[in-house]
Structures are given as C-alpha cells and as structure tokens.
Design a protein around this motif. Structure first.
Motif, short mmCIF file in Angstrom:
data_model
loop_
_atom_site.label_atom_id
_atom_site.label_comp_id
_atom_site.label_asym_id
_atom_site.label_seq_id
_atom_site.Cartn_x
_atom_site.Cartn_y
_atom_site.Cartn_z
N ASN A 1 0.71 -1.24 -0.13
CA ASN A 1 -0.02 -0.02 0.13
C ASN A 1 0.87 1.37 -0.05
O ASN A 1 0.60 2.28 0.73
CB ASN A 1 -1.02 0.05 1.25
CG ASN A 1 -1.82 -1.17 1.20
OD1 ASN A 1 -2.24 -1.57 0.00
ND2 ASN A 1 -2.21 -1.51 2.28
N ARG A 2 1.88 1.13 -0.86
CA ARG A 2 2.59 2.46 -0.73
C ARG A 2 2.74 2.96 -2.33
O ARG A 2 2.38 2.37 -3.14
CB ARG A 2 4.35 2.08 -0.53
CG ARG A 2 4.48 1.42 0.89
CD ARG A 2 6.21 1.45 1.07
NE ARG A 2 6.65 0.56 0.00
CZ ARG A 2 7.41 -0.48 0.53
NH1 ARG A 2 7.41 -0.98 1.83
NH2 ARG A 2 8.14 -1.33 -0.54
N ARG A 3 3.00 4.30 -2.42
CA ARG A 3 2.91 4.93 -3.65
C ARG A 3 4.04 4.28 -4.59
O ARG A 3 5.23 4.19 -3.96
CB ARG A 3 3.45 6.49 -3.49
CG ARG A 3 3.11 7.53 -4.66
CD ARG A 3 3.32 8.82 -4.41
NE ARG A 3 3.29 9.67 -5.53
CZ ARG A 3 3.28 11.01 -5.46
NH1 ARG A 3 3.52 11.62 -4.23
NH2 ARG A 3 3.41 11.90 -6.48
N THR A 4 3.85 4.29 -5.76
CA THR A 4 5.03 3.67 -6.68
C THR A 4 5.65 4.61 -7.35
O THR A 4 5.50 6.13 -7.51
CB THR A 4 4.27 3.00 -7.68
OG1 THR A 4 3.73 3.74 -8.63
CG2 THR A 4 3.29 1.95 -7.10
N GLU A 5 6.80 4.44 -8.34
CA GLU A 5 7.50 5.29 -9.14
C GLU A 5 7.05 5.34 -10.24
O GLU A 5 8.04 5.95 -11.19
CB GLU A 5 9.08 4.65 -8.83
CG GLU A 5 9.91 4.87 -7.40
CD GLU A 5 11.12 4.23 -7.76
OE1 GLU A 5 12.08 5.26 -7.40
OE2 GLU A 5 11.39 3.13 -8.02
N ILE A 6 5.92 4.89 -10.55
CA ILE A 6 5.58 5.09 -12.02
C ILE A 6 5.47 6.25 -12.77
O ILE A 6 5.45 6.36 -13.93
CB ILE A 6 4.12 3.88 -12.12
CG1 ILE A 6 4.25 3.31 -13.58
CG2 ILE A 6 3.11 4.82 -11.88
CD1 ILE A 6 4.93 2.12 -13.91
N GLU A 7 5.11 7.18 -11.89
CA GLU A 7 5.04 8.69 -12.38
C GLU A 7 6.42 8.98 -13.16
O GLU A 7 6.44 9.50 -13.89
CB GLU A 7 4.80 9.55 -11.51
CG GLU A 7 3.28 9.43 -10.86
CD GLU A 7 3.09 10.35 -9.40
OE1 GLU A 7 3.35 11.50 -9.63
OE2 GLU A 7 2.26 9.68 -8.75
N SER A 8 7.54 8.57 -12.60
CA SER A 8 8.92 8.98 -13.33
C SER A 8 9.44 7.95 -14.30
O SER A 8 10.39 8.11 -14.82
CB SER A 8 9.79 9.10 -12.19
OG SER A 8 10.07 8.04 -11.49
N LEU A 9 8.44 6.92 -14.48
CA LEU A 9 8.92 5.92 -15.50
C LEU A 9 7.93 5.92 -16.67
O LEU A 9 7.89 6.85 -17.72
CB LEU A 9 9.01 4.49 -14.87
CG LEU A 9 10.02 4.29 -13.77
CD1 LEU A 9 9.80 3.27 -13.16
CD2 LEU A 9 11.27 4.43 -14.35
N ASN A 10 6.96 5.10 -16.75
CA ASN A 10 5.99 5.40 -17.89
C ASN A 10 5.53 6.36 -18.15
O ASN A 10 5.31 6.88 -19.30
CB ASN A 10 4.91 3.97 -17.71
CG ASN A 10 5.74 2.60 -17.79
OD1 ASN A 10 6.52 2.35 -17.08
ND2 ASN A 10 5.29 1.71 -18.53
#
Length: 305
Positions: A261-270
């Motif tokens: 339930n943690r925020r991911t790093e997908i915003e800085s990737l895909n």
C-alpha cells in the motif's frame, strides 16, 4: 584536505546499505530521514547481508531539523516523488554541498533546478529490507555517476569520496544514454510484472510477456531517438532478459510497493515517458508504455484505498 561529510537522505534499504559500507571505510556519514522531522537523533546497529559476507556498523540517524548546516555531499536515496519536498528542505539549509540522486526515472532532477552541483547515479546494485535494521545487498557492477548539466568539474573527486569496496561508483562523462537504458528496462519490469502479479523472471519463462516488453523497449527507444539519443534496442532487450534470468523469483519494487500500500515510482517511468511524447506532439509513439503505466497507477490507487 579534510574529507567531505556524506549525508544520505533516505533510511530505506539502499540508504542503510550505503551508510554501512561508507562507515566501514571510515567515511564521515550521517543517515537523514527524509520525511520525518520529530524523531530525535539515534545511533543504531545496521546489518547488511551480502552474498558472501555480513557487515555491521553503528550508524547515526538524524532529521533535517537536526541539521544546522550541510557541508559535503548529499546522496538522495528516497523515492523520486519526494524530491520536491527534499529540494525545498535543502534550500532552507546553509552550507556548500553537491547533490547526487540515486533514483530511478527520467527528469527526477527537475526539483533541484537552481542548485549548483547536481548529479545522477544509475544504480547497478539492489537492496531489500529483511528485518529491523537488516537489509540484503547485491552489487552487479559499479554504479556510474555523471552531471545532469554536462559540467563534470569535480566529478572524479566526488566519486572517489563516495566509492567503497562493496558498493562501488565510477565517474561517467555522459550519463544520459546509460540513464535512458536503465529507465527503459524499468518501464517494462515496473509495469508488466506488477500487472501480471509475478516476479522478474516472467520474461524468461513466458514468450508473450517478453514480446510485450520488447514493444515497450521499441517505443521508448523511438522516443529517445526523437530526443537525439541513439540507443540499441536489441542490446536493451538482451540485457532485460539477462536481468530477468538472474532475478528469477525476485519481486520488482513497484509490485512490492503495491502489495504494501505504498506510492509507486511509475510517475517517473512510464508516465514520464508518456508526458514527454505528449509534449513533443507524438503521443502515439508510446501507446503501450503509457497504457501499462496508467494501469499500474490505477492498480496502486485502488490498492491504497
């Protein structure tokens, strides 16, 4: 000359492992909690379990509030979405320091515009928390460090200061192609694996998953080409399959973030790849990459709620 003090912002797995290896070589190191200000300074024993040896050191941990000034080298190991907050806290501190971002993603250095010395590091090491103040650590090779603005004055001295026997760094005059290559592999691993709810070895075991990863690679390489960055898509795919084979059974960080339930790093990737394509007026170039990223973000949001 007195050796520079090293501040590690982020007390996660990479931050703790790096603190132990630096302390072991008698470097001046301080572990700084990035998002917590009300916890008093502590000194704790941190254990790093390597492939062949186990390492232990007493590490001093503080917060931004506990720092009157910052002079030396700041290594940032928190997730990139915290960079805006970290940059603001650093701006409020007096002193003279360089910033090294040990993070995944494109353009994660943007919040640090206005800082004199900012570097990117492409990590070729992995670390996972396995217990209270205990982490596992594995290094594939030394991690390259380079200036995000192309000014490499002082780069070698900085690298010499943070380099250790077990957690190695090397200077790189042109970090951009290496950065993009790592980001592209992450765009595949950090989207496909969480959506399939499986481990990194899926690309070796399943030809359809490998085919989808190849599509992501081709899209991202085409976008890089539009930016004047020439990359070898076949070499990137070969490396992805090699990583998949070597990390068979291991869960990618984004999937672990979703499970916990943690925020991911997908915003800085895909999603950052998608934003670039939109800004350039060629959103169709990265259709699959964008959709996979949007699905991961949706999956994460649903899980957190």
């Amino acid at each position: 000359m007195k050796e520079a003090k090293i501040y590690i912002i982020g007390s996660g797995a990479i931050g703790k492992a790096l603190a132990v290896f630096l302390q072991q070589e008698n470097k001046q190191v301080l572990l700084v909690r990035g998002s917590v200000d009300h916890i008093p300074d502590t000194e704790e024993t941190i254990t790093v379990i390597g492939k062949e040896s186990t390492f232990q050191q007493r590490i001093t941990t503080t917060t931004f509030k506990g720092l009157q000034a910052i002079n030396g080298i700041v290594l940032i190991t928190v997730k990139a979405f915290a960079n805006r907050e970290i940059a603001q806290k650093l701006k409020e501190k007096e002193g003279d320091f360089s910033v090294v971002l040990l993070q995944n993603g494109l353009h994660v250095e943007r919040p640090f515009e206005g800082f004199d010395n900012v570097y990117r590091c492409v990590l070729f090491s992995t670390s996972q928390v396995t217990g209270d103040n205990e982490v596992t650590f594995k290094s594939v090779t030394s991690s390259p460090v380079g200036s995000v603005r192309g000014n490499n004055n002082g780069l070698q001295d900085l690298v010499d200061t943070i380099n250790t026997q077990h957690f190695g760094f090397r200077s790189e005059t042109d970090i951009t192609p290496i950065l993009w290559t790592k980001v592209i592999a992450n765009c595949a691993f950090n989207s496909i694996c969480p959506l399939l709810e499986t481990d990194n070895g899926i690309f070796i075991r399943n030809s359809e998953a490998a085919k989808l990863a190849r599509t992501v690679i081709e899209e991202c390489v085409a976008l890089a080409q539009e930016q004047g960055i020439n990359l070898d898509k076949d070499a990137i795919e070969k490396n992805l399959l090699l990583i998949s084979q070597r990390s068979d059974g291991q869960l990618i960080s984004t999937y672990m973030d979703i499970l916990q339930n943690r925020r991911t790093e997908i915003e800085s990737l895909n999603l950052e790849i998608s934003r670039m394509a939109n800004d350039m007026g060629i959103p169709e170039t990265v259709t699959h990459t964008r959709l996979l990223g949007e699905l991961v973000q949706l999956k994460s949001t649903i899980k957190i709620k």
